[in-house]
Design an enzyme around this catalytic site. Sequence first.
Site, PDB file in Angstrom:
ATOM      1  N   ASP A  47      -0.193   3.272   0.899  1.00  0.00           N
ATOM      2  CA  ASP A  47       0.465   2.052   0.203  1.00  0.00           C
ATOM      3  C   ASP A  47       1.650   3.235  -0.373  1.00  0.00           C
ATOM      4  OD1 ASP A  47       2.156   0.562  -0.570  1.00  0.00           O
ATOM      5  OD2 ASP A  47       0.667   0.317  -3.265  1.00  0.00           O
ATOM      6  N   LYS A  93      12.130   5.046  -1.730  1.00  0.00           N
ATOM      7  CA  LYS A  93      12.133   4.046  -0.550  1.00  0.00           C
ATOM      8  C   LYS A  93      12.924   3.521   0.033  1.00  0.00           C
ATOM      9  CE  LYS A  93       8.316   0.246   0.334  1.00  0.00           C
ATOM     10  NZ  LYS A  93       7.518   0.074  -0.445  1.00  0.00           N
ATOM     11  N   GLU A 114       3.219  -4.715   3.794  1.00  0.00           N
ATOM     12  CA  GLU A 114       2.219  -5.003   2.564  1.00  0.00           C
ATOM     13  C   GLU A 114       1.512  -6.220   2.548  1.00  0.00           C
ATOM     14  OE1 GLU A 114       5.359  -3.747   0.428  1.00  0.00           O
ATOM     15  OE2 GLU A 114       5.073  -1.483   1.140  1.00  0.00           O
ATOM     16  N   ASP A 149       4.212  -9.990  -5.153  1.00  0.00           N
ATOM     17  CA  ASP A 149       4.352  -9.010  -5.103  1.00  0.00           C
ATOM     18  C   ASP A 149       5.516  -8.529  -6.416  1.00  0.00           C
ATOM     19  OD1 ASP A 149       4.475  -5.948  -5.156  1.00  0.00           O
ATOM     20  OD2 ASP A 149       4.352  -6.283  -3.247  1.00  0.00           O
TER      21      ASP A 149
END
Length: 619
Positions: free
Chosen positions: A10, A72, A171, A193
């Site tokens: 992850d 990211k 994800e 999330d």
Amino acid sequence: MADELILGIDLGTTNSLGAYMTPGGPVVIRDASGNSLVPSVVAFGTDGAVTVGSQARTHAVENPLSTVYSVKRLMGKGLADIREDLKFLPYAIDPGPNDTVAVRIGDGLMSPPQLSAIILREVRSRAEAALGRPIVQAVITVPAYFDDAQRQATRDAGRIAGLNVRRIVNEPTAAALAYGLDRKEDATIAVYDLGGGTFDISVLRVSGGVFQVLATNGDTHLGGDDLDMEIINLVTDGIRSQFGQEITFPPATRQALRDLAEAAKIRLSTQQQAPIEIDMGDGRVYRRTLSRQEFEVRCGKWINHTIEHCQMAMADARLTPGNIDQVVMVGGCTRIPMVLARVGEFFGRTPYTAINPDEVVAMGAAVQAGILAGMSRDTLLLDVTPLSLGIETLGGAVGKLIMRNSTVPCQASEVFTTYVDGQTSVDIHVLQGERELVADCRSLGKFQLRGLPPMPAGAPRIQVTFLIDANGILSVSARETRSGREASIQITPSHGLNKDQIDGMVKDSYKFARQDMNAHRLIDIRNEAGRILTAIDKALADAGSILSADERTLLDTAVADLKGWLDRTSQPAQPPDDDQLDAFYQIIKAANDAATPLTQAQMDSVLDKTVKGRKLTEL
Ligand code: AMP
């Protein structure tokens, strides 16, 4: 372990971590202190040293220009795409080749995939250290909304880190895989999330093991950091009103405030209050207590925003919350009780929280890696419970609520009570296994029911309910029925279990059946003896004077015998046999008999008090 080991990774905005598949299910890579998370931060020292993770994070305060976090956000993006992000990033960003960006480090430039590769290398080397073997294959997760360029940049990062990226997985899909939801015939799943800096809601449909993303929504700048900022504002307002408006906060203090705010937020997930104390450095100290209610009032608007995004995702998917079969929680902030409550309310069902929300995506990446490596997951899908489930009771015995081979879904409930006067909290320890003693069963989790009003031992009625749903997720709740206090936990009992272990546990339960039964009986008798001794103590205090000298001697001897026996059996080398147990019953009976005149007198006096002044017809 299969020959081919594929690491699930992850690669997160705030934290990254790895996990791998075993026959018993996915296992997260941890360092020696048990930490699984590697902060996604890379720091460059003036001497050319590169540090990663928590070490790099501590550099951020002194060295903001050469500490890179949130890389990211830059993956596969051009300068025009990241205008919004630039406000939040302290390091310098230049245009890169082919409409990409590059981060300026000293005199040089580094691409986002190169920076991400440093984080991937760290995750990989931790895994290699933990497993004692080289790793070259990986599955890496990305947000469902990542476009081709962002996915390609992630693949590049893997390649630069020396990894063969076997698959890029969404994800939310990984989170659903971790819960085994790919085994559903046909289901619609919402994955909520809420991390440190981003919020995503994804709606997936699974059919025949294939996931389809129906809709995604969210906000790339909404997360735990905003909640921390609310607390910081609350605290700085308080400091200024107490010590003067002119107070300024240098960078080191601001970082300290950020850490303190985050710690308070995390504390409020389990406690009603969090103390805040700030040393102003000039002998003055600012103190206040932040309550969960204040936090919720202040942060409610952020949670409302996440629900608005859920509404938009539902509209895009042309669904209503009622169409959602499962809600999966991901990200550290989903531990916040208000978040859980609001999401549960919106979807009209209890969200899945059994797997650590920081680790669930990596676990799912490991499941995907296992599928690619051809490992079977036979033990993950269960239509019956392979082992019994229960809770620890007084003295280290196990009270079983759901018996082995029960068909799922199933539910069982039992009422327990307290053993100590005035007890305000109760520990619930959830266990799995066929044996009678806690020490021989598998511990699945613990939680505490707090805030019970003080009552005499035996008065509280604590209803413990076990519920296993069709996906094998176990929810255990405890509710004190008089006060309404409640607490619960979710667990995936099948994780970490393989067929051999299950068979071994069942076999042992036969092998040790007699011995276990006697050990359990011993605990029950000892508990009973403890209750009798407490009752005798109470009765002696209330009405001891009514006993004749002979009766008193008889009682004292019986009590001494019983206490002596309790001492001798506190740590038996081996469980007693039937004869010994029968002898123990006799000792208890003797104490009970010797106390009869006393308990009789006590009852008479209670009756006397109740009856006095009332007519016979009123009784
Ligand atoms: P993630 O990006 O998923 O790693 O989530 C990190 C965010 O979760 C940070 O804002 C943390 O402060 C927050 N967080 C972690 N644990 C908790 C907790 N127990 N209660 C509230 N927030 C938490």
